[in-house]
Scaffold this active site. Structure first.
Site, PDB file in Angstrom:
ATOM      1  N   GLU A  21      46.282  79.889 -71.163  1.00  0.00           N
ATOM      2  CA  GLU A  21      46.002  81.288 -71.212  1.00  0.00           C
ATOM      3  C   GLU A  21      47.810  81.761 -71.101  1.00  0.00           C
ATOM      4  O   GLU A  21      47.478  83.247 -71.184  1.00  0.00           O
ATOM      5  CB  GLU A  21      45.658  81.299 -69.589  1.00  0.00           C
ATOM      6  CG  GLU A  21      44.525  80.884 -68.970  1.00  0.00           C
ATOM      7  CD  GLU A  21      43.182  81.049 -67.606  1.00  0.00           C
ATOM      8  OE1 GLU A  21      44.357  81.790 -67.366  1.00  0.00           O
ATOM      9  OE2 GLU A  21      42.803  80.037 -67.333  1.00  0.00           O
ATOM     10  N   HIS A  26      50.876  82.818 -67.558  1.00  0.00           N
ATOM     11  CA  HIS A  26      50.078  84.417 -67.502  1.00  0.00           C
ATOM     12  C   HIS A  26      52.247  84.445 -67.625  1.00  0.00           C
ATOM     13  O   HIS A  26      52.445  84.413 -66.083  1.00  0.00           O
ATOM     14  CB  HIS A  26      49.846  84.768 -66.791  1.00  0.00           C
ATOM     15  CG  HIS A  26      48.629  84.698 -67.671  1.00  0.00           C
ATOM     16  ND1 HIS A  26      47.289  84.847 -68.676  1.00  0.00           N
ATOM     17  CD2 HIS A  26      47.550  83.882 -66.247  1.00  0.00           C
ATOM     18  CE1 HIS A  26      46.702  84.015 -68.878  1.00  0.00           C
ATOM     19  NE2 HIS A  26      46.193  83.770 -67.068  1.00  0.00           N
TER      20      HIS A  26
HETATM   21  O1  G2I Z   1      43.439  86.881 -64.080  1.00  0.00           O
HETATM   22  C1  G2I Z   1      43.822  85.785 -65.690  1.00  0.00           C
HETATM   23  C2  G2I Z   1      43.007  84.937 -65.984  1.00  0.00           C
HETATM   24  C3  G2I Z   1      43.712  83.274 -64.549  1.00  0.00           C
HETATM   25  N1  G2I Z   1      43.058  82.547 -64.670  1.00  0.00           N
HETATM   26  C4  G2I Z   1      42.357  81.817 -64.383  1.00  0.00           C
HETATM   27  C5  G2I Z   1      40.939  82.864 -65.858  1.00  0.00           C
HETATM   28  O2  G2I Z   1      39.369  82.708 -65.572  1.00  0.00           O
HETATM   29  C6  G2I Z   1      41.472  84.432 -65.508  1.00  0.00           C
HETATM   30  O3  G2I Z   1      40.753  84.862 -66.526  1.00  0.00           O
HETATM   31  C7  G2I Z   1      40.064  86.514 -66.142  1.00  0.00           C
HETATM   32  C8  G2I Z   1      39.383  86.872 -67.249  1.00  0.00           C
HETATM   33  O4  G2I Z   1      40.377  87.225 -68.377  1.00  0.00           O
HETATM   34  C9  G2I Z   1      39.487  88.915 -66.521  1.00  0.00           C
HETATM   35  O5  G2I Z   1      38.091  88.797 -67.511  1.00  0.00           O
HETATM   36  O6  G2I Z   1      39.224  86.304 -64.430  1.00  0.00           O
HETATM   37  C10 G2I Z   1      38.876  87.858 -64.713  1.00  0.00           C
HETATM   38  C11 G2I Z   1      38.723  87.367 -63.180  1.00  0.00           C
HETATM   39  O7  G2I Z   1      39.090  86.954 -62.128  1.00  0.00           O
HETATM   40  C12 G2I Z   1      38.373  88.350 -65.165  1.00  0.00           C
HETATM   41  O8  G2I Z   1      37.771  89.604 -65.098  1.00  0.00           O
HETATM   42  C13 G2I Z   1      36.717  90.031 -64.803  1.00  0.00           C
HETATM   43  C14 G2I Z   1      36.828  91.600 -64.608  1.00  0.00           C
HETATM   44  O9  G2I Z   1      37.756  91.705 -63.204  1.00  0.00           O
HETATM   45  C15 G2I Z   1      35.622  91.645 -63.866  1.00  0.00           C
HETATM   46  O10 G2I Z   1      35.202  93.380 -64.016  1.00  0.00           O
HETATM   47  C16 G2I Z   1      34.676  92.157 -65.176  1.00  0.00           C
HETATM   48  O11 G2I Z   1      33.699  92.140 -65.044  1.00  0.00           O
HETATM   49  O12 G2I Z   1      35.629  89.779 -66.053  1.00  0.00           O
HETATM   50  C17 G2I Z   1      34.489  90.510 -65.568  1.00  0.00           C
HETATM   51  C18 G2I Z   1      33.395  90.259 -67.347  1.00  0.00           C
HETATM   52  O13 G2I Z   1      32.805  89.467 -66.913  1.00  0.00           O
END
Ligand code: G2I
Length: 313
Positions: free
Chosen positions: A233, A205
């Site tokens: 990612e 990222h």
């Molecule tokens: O934060 C970016 C990435 C960092 N490395 C690990 C990855 O697993 C992470 O991915 C993100 C997703 O892209 C987001 O989509 O992880 C987040 C959570 O830490 C995800 O966000 C969550 C939102 O915070 C929630 O509000 C939402 O309900 O996604 C959820 C949907 O499943």
């Protein structure tokens, strides 16, 4: 040039993939590109613990399977993400007594790895276990099980599936520094002790204009330990609004990241963390930043796309 990024990567013995998430799948303009341009898919959320074991001993793979089924129907490989992480962990896990958590962690890993056996190329077994200074993150697993939880997680995953490649995955480990040094020392000691680890995922990222200068050297030092490396990612964010100059910088950066992977044979593939700015996680977490992906929010290819394609060529 009509070759897709997946095809161009394939010609170099690599995959080029995208993350995706279930709420995006009804968008047919989105799934058309998702299904055709990429050779690999990572579920962005729905293989995480809160979805797959929402209460103790009750497993649910419905949402994850929707993505795996779609990928398989498109001939795409799938990376599993992620088994053990402090985030998106259902609250019941926090309440497990210390003496039971190792068993709970092993059960979770065993059940999920077994469930997807034969359908995934990689598992992110443990995600984001280190702080920026190289110390262990004080997650519930670290606090209640101790340092050994990471090795125990890898052993449980290997026991459940001898074939899937087992990865440690983290962010801010793309360049050489205290955090990547700590991961490096862990991998080195795992290799010395025979603890099963096959790869290191560098999330990547990144920020436009700030690709770590040591990226290539860092990929190579991990490869030299005898593990694969994947960029798991990738996105490269900028301060909004987009300008032609920022797009050009971002394109240069995407090209440099792809080239750094291609020069190390054990760098096996690259995944963007979704492919269109329409569905990027960045703006909600970094207000005022975004436009981090190779396609804009209207599915137009940005300069970054062309730089990736050129680097893969
Ligand atoms: O934060 C970016 C990435 C960092 N490395 C690990 C990855 O697993 C992470 O991915 C993100 C997703 O892209 C987001 O989509 O992880 C987040 C959570 O830490 C995800 O966000 C969550 C939102 O915070 C929630 O509000 C939402 O309900 O996604 C959820 C949907 O499943």
């Amino acid at each position: 040039d009509t070759a897709t990024l997946g095809e161009l990567a394939e010609a170099k013995g690599r995959y080029f993939g995208s993350a995706t998430d279930n709420p995006e799948l009804p968008d047919t303009q989105y799934t058309q590109i998702l299904g055709s341009e990429f050779s690999q898919i990572t579920p962005e959320n729905t293989m995480k613990w809160q979805y797959t074991e929402p209460s103790r001993g009750r497993f649910d793979y419905t949402a994850a399977e929707e993505i795996v089924d779609l990928a398989e129907s498109n001939g795409q490989s799938v990376r599993g993400h992620t088994l053990v992480w402090h985030n998106q962990l259902p609250s019941w896990v926090d309440d497990v007594p210390a003496g039971e958590l190792l068993g709970v962690m092993r059960d979770h890993i065993t059940h999920e790895v077994d469930h997807f056996k034969g359908r995934l190329i990689h598992w992110d077994v443990v995600n984001e276990a280190f702080e920026e200074d190289g110390s262990r993150r004080q997650s519930v697993f670290q606090q209640k099980i101790g340092d050994s939880y990471i090795a125990e997680a890898f052993k449980a995953a290997r026991a459940a599936d001898p074939d899937v490649k087992l990865y440690y995955n983290d962010y801010n480990i793309e360049g050489i520094g205290p955090k990547s040094d700590a991961v490096y020392e862990m991998v080195k000691s795992f290799k010395a002790q025979g603890i099963p680890i096959d790869g290191v995922g560098m999330q990547a990222h990144l920020i436009a204009g700030q690709v770590p200068a040591s990226l290539q050297e860092n990929i190579r030092r991990f490869a030299d330990l005898g593990v694969d490396v994947a960029l798991t990612e990738l996105d490269i964010r900028m301060t909004l609004p987009r300008t032609a100059a920022k797009d050009a910088q971002q394109a240069t950066d995407y090209g440099a990241v792809v080239e750094a992977c291609l020069v190390v044979s054990r760098c096996v593939g690259i995944t963007v963390w979704d492919y269109t700015d329409k569905y990027s996680w960045v703006p909600s977490v970094f207000p005022g930043q975004g436009a981090a992906l190779p396609w804009d929010e209207d599915f137009a290819k940005k300069p970054a796309y062309h730089a990736i394609a050129a680097a893969l060529n």
